[in-house]
Design a protein around this motif. Structure first.
Motif, short mmCIF file in Angstrom:
data_model
loop_
_atom_site.label_atom_id
_atom_site.label_comp_id
_atom_site.label_asym_id
_atom_site.label_seq_id
_atom_site.Cartn_x
_atom_site.Cartn_y
_atom_site.Cartn_z
N GLU A 46 0.82 -1.20 0.00
CA GLU A 46 0.00 0.00 0.00
C GLU A 46 0.86 1.26 0.00
O GLU A 46 1.98 1.26 0.52
N LEU A 47 0.30 2.31 -0.58
CA LEU A 47 0.99 3.59 -0.61
C LEU A 47 0.93 4.23 0.77
O LEU A 47 -0.16 4.34 1.36
N VAL A 48 2.06 4.67 1.26
CA VAL A 48 2.12 5.37 2.54
C VAL A 48 2.12 6.88 2.31
O VAL A 48 1.33 7.61 2.92
N ALA A 49 3.01 7.33 1.43
CA ALA A 49 3.11 8.77 1.16
C ALA A 49 3.85 8.97 -0.15
O ALA A 49 4.68 8.14 -0.52
N HIS A 50 3.55 10.07 -0.82
CA HIS A 50 4.35 10.42 -1.98
C HIS A 50 4.56 11.91 -2.02
O HIS A 50 3.80 12.69 -1.42
N ILE A 51 5.61 12.31 -2.75
CA ILE A 51 5.95 13.72 -2.87
C ILE A 51 6.35 13.99 -4.31
O ILE A 51 7.12 13.23 -4.91
N THR A 52 5.80 15.05 -4.87
CA THR A 52 6.09 15.38 -6.26
C THR A 52 7.39 16.17 -6.36
O THR A 52 7.98 16.57 -5.36
N SER A 53 7.80 16.43 -7.57
CA SER A 53 9.04 17.18 -7.80
C SER A 53 8.92 18.62 -7.30
O SER A 53 9.94 19.25 -7.01
N THR A 54 7.69 19.12 -7.16
CA THR A 54 7.48 20.47 -6.66
C THR A 54 7.19 20.51 -5.18
O THR A 54 6.91 21.58 -4.63
N GLY A 55 7.22 19.34 -4.54
CA GLY A 55 7.05 19.31 -3.09
C GLY A 55 5.64 19.05 -2.59
O GLY A 55 5.41 19.06 -1.38
N ASN A 56 4.71 18.83 -3.49
CA ASN A 56 3.36 18.48 -3.04
C ASN A 56 3.35 17.07 -2.47
O ASN A 56 3.96 16.17 -3.03
N THR A 68 5.91 12.11 7.95
CA THR A 68 6.23 13.24 7.08
C THR A 68 7.22 12.79 6.02
O THR A 68 8.28 12.25 6.34
N ILE A 69 6.84 13.00 4.76
CA ILE A 69 7.74 12.68 3.66
C ILE A 69 8.44 13.96 3.20
O ILE A 69 7.83 15.04 3.18
N SER A 70 9.71 13.83 2.84
CA SER A 70 10.45 14.97 2.32
C SER A 70 11.50 14.45 1.34
O SER A 70 11.75 13.24 1.26
N ARG A 71 12.08 15.35 0.59
CA ARG A 71 13.07 14.95 -0.40
C ARG A 71 14.17 15.99 -0.51
O ARG A 71 13.93 17.18 -0.27
N ASP A 72 15.34 15.51 -0.89
CA ASP A 72 16.48 16.38 -1.16
C ASP A 72 16.86 16.12 -2.61
O ASP A 72 17.48 15.10 -2.93
#
Length: 115
Positions: A46-56, A68-72
């Motif tokens: 199952e999907l837990v969280a996703h984040i787009t290239s623009t941070g949504n 909380t999902i985040s990306r660098d």
């Protein structure tokens, strides 16, 4: 070819926290969506969280307010901060990225929450 390596899983008591990381390496031109999925024994992934290239961001109802999902983007890395963990969060957590219409999966990292 793109490789994903997850880290940060382990055993934690209920109410505790863990931070998962997933680093992408290899021939990477651009990464669109980055996401975390999980699969508990006997259950579907199952999907837990996703984040787009623009941070949504978007979260499963079961983890809203706790994860909380985040990306660098400079490091091609996605993180999942997990707080107030519950026994039902026990699962193998998989990193997933979408790059140039191709999906890549990491091998998974086990998270075990003891009650």
């Amino acid at each position: 070819q793109v490789q994903l390596v997850e880290s940060g899983g382990g055993l934690v008591q209920a109410g505790g926290s863990l931070r998962l990381s997933c680093a992408a390496s290899g021939t990477i031109f651009s990464i669109n969506t980055m996401a975390w999925y999980r699969q508990a024994p006997g259950n579907q992934r199952e999907l837990v969280a996703h984040i787009t290239s623009t941070g949504n961001t978007n979260y499963a109802d079961s983890v809203k307010g706790r994860f909380t999902i985040s990306r660098d983007n400079a490091k091609n890395t996605v993180y999942l901060q997990m707080n107030s963990l519950k026994s039902e969060d026990t699962a193998v957590y998989y990193c997933n990225i979408l790059s140039l219409s191709l999906r890549y999966w990491g091998p998974g990292t086990m998270v075990t929450v003891s009650s």
